[in-house]
Structures are given as C-alpha cells and as structure tokens.
Design a protein around this motif. Structure first.
Motif, PDB file in Angstrom:
ATOM      1  N   HIS A 261       1.105  -8.504   7.440  1.00 29.22           N
ATOM      2  CA  HIS A 261       1.595  -7.320   6.825  1.00 29.22           C
ATOM      3  C   HIS A 261       0.501  -6.227   6.576  1.00 29.22           C
ATOM      4  CE1 HIS A 261       5.355  -9.264   6.072  1.00 29.22           C
ATOM      5  NE2 HIS A 261       4.922 -10.162   5.278  1.00 29.22           N
ATOM      6  N   LEU A 262      -0.571  -6.582   7.039  1.00 31.32           N
ATOM      7  CA  LEU A 262      -1.799  -5.760   6.415  1.00 31.32           C
ATOM      8  C   LEU A 262      -2.303  -5.020   7.639  1.00 31.32           C
ATOM      9  CD1 LEU A 262      -3.861  -8.420   4.525  1.00 31.32           C
ATOM     10  CD2 LEU A 262      -2.056  -6.862   3.625  1.00 31.32           C
ATOM     11  N   ALA A 263      -1.856  -4.954   8.812  1.00 31.10           N
ATOM     12  CA  ALA A 263      -2.245  -4.130   9.887  1.00 31.10           C
ATOM     13  C   ALA A 263      -1.868  -2.568   9.775  1.00 31.10           C
ATOM     14  CB  ALA A 263      -2.074  -4.669  11.185  1.00 31.10           C
ATOM     15  N   GLU A 264      -2.613  -1.634   9.612  1.00 32.03           N
ATOM     16  CA  GLU A 264      -2.168  -0.373   9.581  1.00 32.03           C
ATOM     17  C   GLU A 264      -1.647   0.091  10.702  1.00 32.03           C
ATOM     18  OE1 GLU A 264      -3.380   0.774   5.626  1.00 32.03           O
ATOM     19  OE2 GLU A 264      -2.568   2.168   7.045  1.00 32.03           O
ATOM     20  N   THR A 265      -0.309   0.950  10.589  1.00 34.44           N
ATOM     21  CA  THR A 265       0.404   1.202  11.963  1.00 34.44           C
ATOM     22  C   THR A 265       0.671   2.618  11.698  1.00 34.44           C
ATOM     23  OG1 THR A 265       2.480   0.882  10.478  1.00 34.44           O
ATOM     24  CG2 THR A 265       1.673  -1.073  12.205  1.00 34.44           C
ATOM     25  N   LYS A 266       0.249   3.195  10.710  1.00 35.12           N
ATOM     26  CA  LYS A 266       0.376   4.807  10.474  1.00 35.12           C
ATOM     27  C   LYS A 266      -0.860   5.488  10.897  1.00 35.12           C
ATOM     28  CE  LYS A 266       4.901   5.534   9.473  1.00 35.12           C
ATOM     29  NZ  LYS A 266       5.720   6.357   9.265  1.00 35.12           N
TER      30      LYS A 266
ATOM     31  N   LYS B 146      12.831   1.943   2.661  1.00 36.21           N
ATOM     32  CA  LYS B 146      11.315   1.556   2.736  1.00 36.21           C
ATOM     33  C   LYS B 146      11.125   0.321   1.715  1.00 36.21           C
ATOM     34  CE  LYS B 146       9.831   4.108   6.193  1.00 36.21           C
ATOM     35  NZ  LYS B 146       9.400   3.660   7.438  1.00 36.21           N
ATOM     36  N   TYR B 150       6.000  -2.774   4.001  1.00 37.93           N
ATOM     37  CA  TYR B 150       4.500  -2.786   3.425  1.00 37.93           C
ATOM     38  C   TYR B 150       3.814  -1.940   3.245  1.00 37.93           C
ATOM     39  CZ  TYR B 150       5.517  -8.086   2.876  1.00 37.93           C
ATOM     40  OH  TYR B 150       6.031  -9.054   2.560  1.00 37.93           O
ATOM     41  N   ALA B 152       0.766  -1.067   4.177  1.00 36.12           N
ATOM     42  CA  ALA B 152       0.230  -0.601   5.918  1.00 36.12           C
ATOM     43  C   ALA B 152       1.424   0.035   6.642  1.00 36.12           C
ATOM     44  CB  ALA B 152      -0.452  -1.772   6.179  1.00 36.12           C
ATOM     45  N   HIS B 153       2.419  -0.042   6.205  1.00 37.27           N
ATOM     46  CA  HIS B 153       3.324   0.478   7.501  1.00 37.27           C
ATOM     47  C   HIS B 153       4.080   1.658   6.871  1.00 37.27           C
ATOM     48  CE1 HIS B 153       3.668  -3.920   8.364  1.00 37.27           C
ATOM     49  NE2 HIS B 153       2.581  -3.502   8.962  1.00 37.27           N
ATOM     50  N   ILE B 154       3.595   2.447   5.930  1.00 34.98           N
ATOM     51  CA  ILE B 154       4.218   3.541   5.241  1.00 34.98           C
ATOM     52  C   ILE B 154       3.100   4.614   5.352  1.00 34.98           C
ATOM     53  CG2 ILE B 154       6.012   2.428   4.005  1.00 34.98           C
ATOM     54  CD1 ILE B 154       4.686   2.811   1.506  1.00 34.98           C
ATOM     55  N   SER B 155       3.761   5.857   5.075  1.00 32.80           N
ATOM     56  CA  SER B 155       2.553   6.873   5.184  1.00 32.80           C
ATOM     57  C   SER B 155       2.056   7.150   3.847  1.00 32.80           C
ATOM     58  CB  SER B 155       3.258   8.245   5.484  1.00 32.80           C
ATOM     59  OG  SER B 155       4.278   8.472   4.404  1.00 32.80           O
ATOM     60  N   GLN B 158       4.567   8.422   1.330  1.00 34.93           N
ATOM     61  CA  GLN B 158       5.323   7.375   0.685  1.00 34.93           C
ATOM     62  C   GLN B 158       4.643   6.215  -0.176  1.00 34.93           C
ATOM     63  OE1 GLN B 158       6.357   6.191   4.875  1.00 34.93           O
ATOM     64  NE2 GLN B 158       8.476   7.181   4.806  1.00 34.93           N
ATOM     65  N   LYS B 159       3.593   5.965   0.058  1.00 34.99           N
ATOM     66  CA  LYS B 159       2.714   5.324  -0.731  1.00 34.99           C
ATOM     67  C   LYS B 159       2.522   5.676  -2.235  1.00 34.99           C
ATOM     68  CE  LYS B 159      -0.875   3.741   2.485  1.00 34.99           C
ATOM     69  NZ  LYS B 159      -1.460   3.610   3.674  1.00 34.99           N
TER      70      LYS B 159
END
Lengths: 266, 258
Positions: A261-266, B146, B150, B152-155, B158-159
């Motif tokens: 869950h930790l890999a940044e995707t944005k 959302k 997690y 790491a997957h939000i802007s 959003q965080k």
C-alpha cells in the motif's frame, strides 16, 4: 506500482532460477556419482557417493545449527529493541553505555566473543553455562547490538511529524509505538534484519571451534573419517545454502506484501 | 464574514514566552479565540506563528505564560522551568486539534482507518459509532470515494482533507491549521481552502496560520500579524489589509502582495 510489479516479476524469476539451480545440481550430482572412481589424469577423484551414509549425521548437525540460529535471533531481536530505545534515551549515561556496548560488539570478531563468554563468564561470575547456552548468550549479545542499530535507524527514519500526529490525536506512548512507529520502522528495517539474521545463520559455524556439534563440526568429523574433505564441505555448504536461499526468497515476498500500500502513485 | 461568534474564549493565551537557547521565539504573546471565531495568523517565517500553535497544543514547552481552555487552566509556567498542568488536562488537550503541513496521515493505514484510529483508541467509542463517524466526516470533506484508499494513492489535497476529517472525528472545540496548504501543488490548494471555509461557516472555532491572503480576507473574523515572536497588529481583515497601522505590517504586506 511499476517498481513493485517489477519486483514481483523478479522474485518469480528468482524462484525459477532456484529450481534451475537445484535441477542443475541434481544433474551434476548424478554425473559425478555415476562417474566417480575413475577419471582423467587429475590427482583428486570426486565421489559424492561417499556422502550418502553420512547424510543423517550432517543433518543432525544442521538441526543444531537451526536451533542455535532461531534461539539467538529471537533473543537478539528482543534485546535489540531495548538497545534501540536505550540509544535514543534522554539520559546521557544510558546512551553512552549502550553506545560502548554496541561498538565493542561490532568491533571485535564474533569468534573471540564466543570464546570469551564461554571461558570468561565462569571466571567472572562463577556461573558455568553448558556449551549450547553459552554460545546462544554470546550470539544474543552480539546480535542485540546489530539489531539494536537497525531498529534505532528505523525509528529515526520516521518523520517527526508522524509521531507528533500521533500525539495530537491523543495516543499514549505505547499506542504511538504500536500504531505509528513500529509498523513504519519495521517495514524500513526488514531488509537489514534479514541480512543480519542470514549472516548469523552462517556465523553459527564458528561454534564448531568450541566443540559444539553443529553442521560444520559434523562436517569436520565426517571429513576426517572419510578423507574426502571436498565432497563433504561442498555438501555442508549446499546444506547452508538450501536453508538460507529459500528464506531470502520468502522474506522478499513478505517485504513486497508489506509494501503493497505504500508505493506512491500520484 | 458573518457567522455566530460568542464571547466565550475557547482558548486564551496570556503572556506566553518561549526561548530557544538565547533567542526569544515567543515574546509574551496574548491571544484568545472565541467560540465560532476564525482567527488567521500571518507573518514572515520565523515570526513564531507555527511555534505558537505547537506550544498551545503541548508539542513544545514554554518558559512563561498561561494557557486556558474554555475558561479553565490548561498549562502554566511562572519560573521558566516548572510546568503546572490544570485538572482534567487530558480532556482539555483533546478539545484541541491541529492539522500540520505535511506527513500528517499514517501511511500503512487506509484513509478510513486513519480517521477511525482516534475515536476508537483514544475516545474508546463503539465500533459502530466509529465507523459511522468516519464515513460521515470523510463524506463531509468530499472523500467518500477514497475511504478505502491508502495515503500513497491519493493527492496532496486529498491527504490534507483526510487529515482535517481526522480532526473532525475527534469532536474538537478548536482546530488549528498550521500552513496546511503551503506544501501543496497550487491547483490542489483550492479544494482544501474550500473545506476550511465550509467549516468556518458551520461555526467551527479555528486558528489558521496561512499565507493565503484571499482566504484570510474572505473567511477570517480577525487577523493578527506576528513578527519576531510578538503580535504586532490585530484587527478585522479589512482593517489590517487595507489600513495597516504598523510599519512592519505594511512592509510585510507589500512584500507579500507585490
């Protein structure tokens, strides 16, 4: 997720590589055992057939090696947690004392530490520990320093804002460790913990010099009896490898799982 | 900016001083925030704005002064070293929340679990209440889709909205915002300021440290300008921005607004 998918792919490749190696070794074994006894003009005839009757003895040694390793790793990690906290203590004397301990453990050869604990402990304290317990104690003290440093660096790698976010939320010290610090620190230091543990697994071979019947010790014994050190020690090395490598692969998978869950995707 | 503002100070800071080595980071600061008020703090970096928030929250020590929550003593220091805490300190501490600039969410927990953690483990609410509350506050800040993502997957925006939701779930009487948009990409700033504006209009008591002058002008009930650890000027947004009285305020505004 690109990097992680590449990792997952790489680990699949690694598994195939292992199977390939095992298959390859099996072929080599077959060839050598069927060839053994005669050969071209070399002064040493490989003959792996002679290993077979001694395999149970070697495996017994491996069993002890595993016992030693598991006990030392478990106790060493427990000690390491305290060492890490002591290194981060607000009391200068605690920090200094712990630093001294860590530097001594890291700066002296493990074999000397083993010998020292085995011979000096009874002299200094009057306690005579049996050989197994004595080497576990020595390894635990040694590992405590290495694991401690790993845990410490993991704890310090966590941004201060994270711990403060926990404080702002009202979490107690224990809750902050449980929900904020340890989950993150553990993920960061897992690769280091694995390499320290694998190193220890191999370093247990040092106890053979103290007469503890681990895998290497049995290797010495069998090699003396058969006069075939090359085949015996090669088998011993393969046995160490047969344990260490699959564990490395399993832990690598576990690492990927923890990081999913930790890999940044944005 | 019209919203219900009563006379009861939610937080009152009197004579707050803090030294860091030789330098005086907070210099006898007096400030209070009444219920429903949105107080915006502006000033150059190093002026003590963040330190003020952090000290009131209890993240930093202070050497002199008194902090009261809803009229009751929270913490006090008269001699430079010994901190005297009021009774029921923990409950009063929990009445205050703070959203920081970055690294606010716990990365190994989903957005939902980040918001649920406090109500579950600190407020000890029941599982059902915790879950409903988390869903309600996350919907309120616009993160309904959302919840199970997690961090790491939000802007970034959003965080920060999730971090605000986390504070809302804790039933805060006062929320402090310490430059919450300063680390965001410009296009993400608006969505966060919008949530903050809605909060202010709904009556939340807020102390906002920001460089966003539009927000200050449109949403604040009161603006204070800090410099070198002191409050230099204080007043309504229109007064402070359009008719600053102090030289330092004028200089700062000129640099900021160009």
């Amino acid at each position: 997720m690109g990097a992680l998918r590449q990792e997952a792919k790489a680990s699949r490749v690694a598994v195939l590589a292992v199977l390939g190696c095992v298959l390859g070794l099996g072929v080599v074994w077959f060839l050598l055992t069927s060839i053994g006894g005669s050969g071209p003009a070399v002064s040493y005839h490989w003959d792996f057939r002679i290993v077979e009757p001694y395999l149970p003895v070697l495996l017994e040694g491996l069993g002890l090696t595993l016992e030693l390793s598991i006990a030392s790793i478990a106790l060493g990690m427990a000690l390491g947690l305290f060492v890490a906290m002591a290194r981060l203590s607000s009391i200068a004397a605690v920090r200094a004392g712990t630093t001294l301990y860590v530097e001594v453990m890291r700066g002296t050869p493990p074999l000397i530490q083993l010998v020292w604990v085995y011979y000096a402990l009874p002299v200094l304290t009057g306690i005579q520990l049996p050989a197994f317990e004595s080497v576990v104690l020595a390894f635990t003290l040694n590992l405590g320093a290495f694991y401690g440093e790993a845990f410490r660096s993991g704890i310090q790698a966590i941004p201060q804002e994270q711990v403060e976010a926990g404080e702002i939320l009202g979490l107690s010290y224990v809750q902050r460790m449980q929900y904020v610090v340890v989950p993150q620190a553990f993920r960061i230091v897992l690769p280091v913990l694995i390499s320290i543990s694998i190193s220890l697994f191999k370093d247990t071979s040092l106890v053979s010099f103290l007469g503890v019947s681990d895998l290497l010790y049995q290797g010495h014994v069998v090699s003396d009896v058969t006069y075939r050190p090359l085949e015996i020690y090669t088998t011993v090395a393969l046995l160490y490898f047969a344990i260490a490598f699959p564990i490395t692969l399993i832990m690598r998978r576990y690492e990927l799982h923890l990081h999913r869950h930790l890999a940044e995707t944005k | 900016m019209e919203s219900e503002v009563s006379d009861t100070p939610v937080v009152q800071v009197e004579g707050l001083s803090k030294s860091f080595g030789k330098s005086l980071v907070l210099n006898s600061v007096d400030v209070s925030v009444v219920r429903g008020e949105t107080l915006v703090v502006i000033g150059p970096s190093g002026s003590g704005k963040s330190t003020l928030c952090r000290t009131v929250m209890g993240l930093e020590r202070f050497s002199h002064g008194k902090i009261s929550i809803e009229g009751r003593l929270f913490a006090e220091c008269t001699n430079g070293k010994d901190l005297r805490l009021g009774s029921d300190h923990k409950r009063r501490r929990l009445a205050m929340g703070m959203v920081c600039q970055q690294y606010t969410l716990f990365p190994q927990l989903s957005v939902r679990h980040n918001v649920e953690l406090g109500p579950a483990k600190v407020l000890h609410l029941s599982k059902r209440v915790v879950r409903e509350r988390a869903e309600a506050v996350l919907t309120r800040v616009g993160l309904a889709e959302k919840m199970d993502s997690y961090p790491a997957h939000i802007s970034g925006g959003q965080k920060q909205r999730a971090a605000i939701a986390r504070e809302l779930a804790m039933d805060r009487r006062l929320i402090m915002f310490d430059e919450v948009t300063s680390a965001l990409d410009p296009e993400l700033v608006h969505e966060v300021l919008q949530v903050m504006r809605e909060l202010a209009e709904a009556g939340m008591t807020m102390l906002v440290v920001t460089h966003e002058m539009g927000f200050a002008r449109n949403v604040a009930n009161r603006v204070i300008f800090m410099d070198n650890g002191s409050i230099v000027e204080s007043g309504s947004p229109a007064r402070v921005f359009d008719h600053p009285e102090q030289e330092r305020t004028k200089t700062f505004l000129e640099h900021l607004l160009g």
